[in-house]
Each structure stands twice: as C-alpha cells, then as structure tokens.
Design a protein around this motif. Structure first.
Motif, PDB file in Angstrom:
ATOM      1  N   UNK A  17       0.837  -1.206   0.000  1.00 52.45           N
ATOM      2  CA  UNK A  17       0.000   0.000   0.000  1.00 52.45           C
ATOM      3  C   UNK A  17       0.869   1.253   0.000  1.00 52.45           C
ATOM      4  N   UNK A  18       1.925   1.238   0.798  1.00 54.40           N
ATOM      5  CA  UNK A  18       2.821   2.388   0.853  1.00 54.40           C
ATOM      6  C   UNK A  18       3.527   2.591  -0.483  1.00 54.40           C
ATOM      7  N   UNK A  19       3.897   1.494  -1.146  1.00 56.26           N
ATOM      8  CA  UNK A  19       4.562   1.585  -2.453  1.00 56.26           C
ATOM      9  C   UNK A  19       3.636   2.206  -3.495  1.00 56.26           C
ATOM     10  N   UNK A  20       2.354   1.887  -3.424  1.00 55.92           N
ATOM     11  CA  UNK A  20       1.402   2.437  -4.388  1.00 55.92           C
ATOM     12  C   UNK A  20       1.282   3.953  -4.285  1.00 55.92           C
ATOM     13  N   UNK A  21       1.514   4.490  -3.095  1.00 57.04           N
ATOM     14  CA  UNK A  21       1.392   5.929  -2.872  1.00 57.04           C
ATOM     15  C   UNK A  21       2.729   6.674  -3.016  1.00 57.04           C
ATOM     16  N   UNK A  22       3.818   5.921  -3.071  1.00 60.59           N
ATOM     17  CA  UNK A  22       5.155   6.525  -3.088  1.00 60.59           C
ATOM     18  C   UNK A  22       5.464   7.161  -4.442  1.00 60.59           C
ATOM     19  N   UNK A  23       6.055   8.360  -4.419  1.00 60.91           N
ATOM     20  CA  UNK A  23       6.413   9.031  -5.673  1.00 60.91           C
ATOM     21  C   UNK A  23       7.889   8.852  -6.017  1.00 60.91           C
ATOM     22  N   UNK A  24       8.720   8.592  -5.012  1.00 61.98           N
ATOM     23  CA  UNK A  24      10.150   8.363  -5.236  1.00 61.98           C
ATOM     24  C   UNK A  24      10.335   6.942  -5.780  1.00 61.98           C
ATOM     25  N   UNK A  25      10.829   6.793  -7.013  1.00 60.24           N
ATOM     26  CA  UNK A  25      10.951   5.458  -7.620  1.00 60.24           C
ATOM     27  C   UNK A  25      11.864   4.500  -6.845  1.00 60.24           C
TER      28      UNK A  25
END
Length: 66
Positions: A17-25
C-alpha cells in the motif's frame, strides 16, 4: 490461516500500500521488495541476506507475542 500467517501478511500488505502511494521510484522499489519478502518469510527458505534477517525478526516478534 494461522495468526502468524496473518501477522506477516499484514506487513506485506502495508508495504505494498505504501509503495502504491510513493512518488520516489527508488523508495517505491524498496517497499515492493519489503512486501515480497514479508509475504515469503519465515515460511519459505531465505535466499538472500535480507530474507534471512526478516525471517529471524518475524520469528522473534511472533515468539514475543505468543
């Protein structure tokens, strides 16, 4: 499904879930790797140092909780 399975899968789900919201690749890739590892260990053999450490940590946490 036993309670320890649910415990580790919750960590996997949260990281995803956190990865889906993360903008830093770079961070997004880290979180996806965390999710993959948490879904795997400690029930399957570790194939990397990170998997081994996560497996030991989950076992320690589960023993403390139980």
């Amino acid at each position: 499904v036993c309670s320890s399975d649910l415990f580790t899968l919750r960590y996997s789900s949260l990281a995803k879930e956190m990865a889906e919201k993360e903008i830093n690749p770079a961070r997004k890739e880290e979180l996806l790797e965390i999710s993959r590892i948490c879904a795997k260990v400690p029930y399957e053999p570790a194939h990397s140092f990170r998997e081994a450490i996560q497996s030991v940590w989950f076992i320690q946490l589960i023993l403390q909780i139980e």
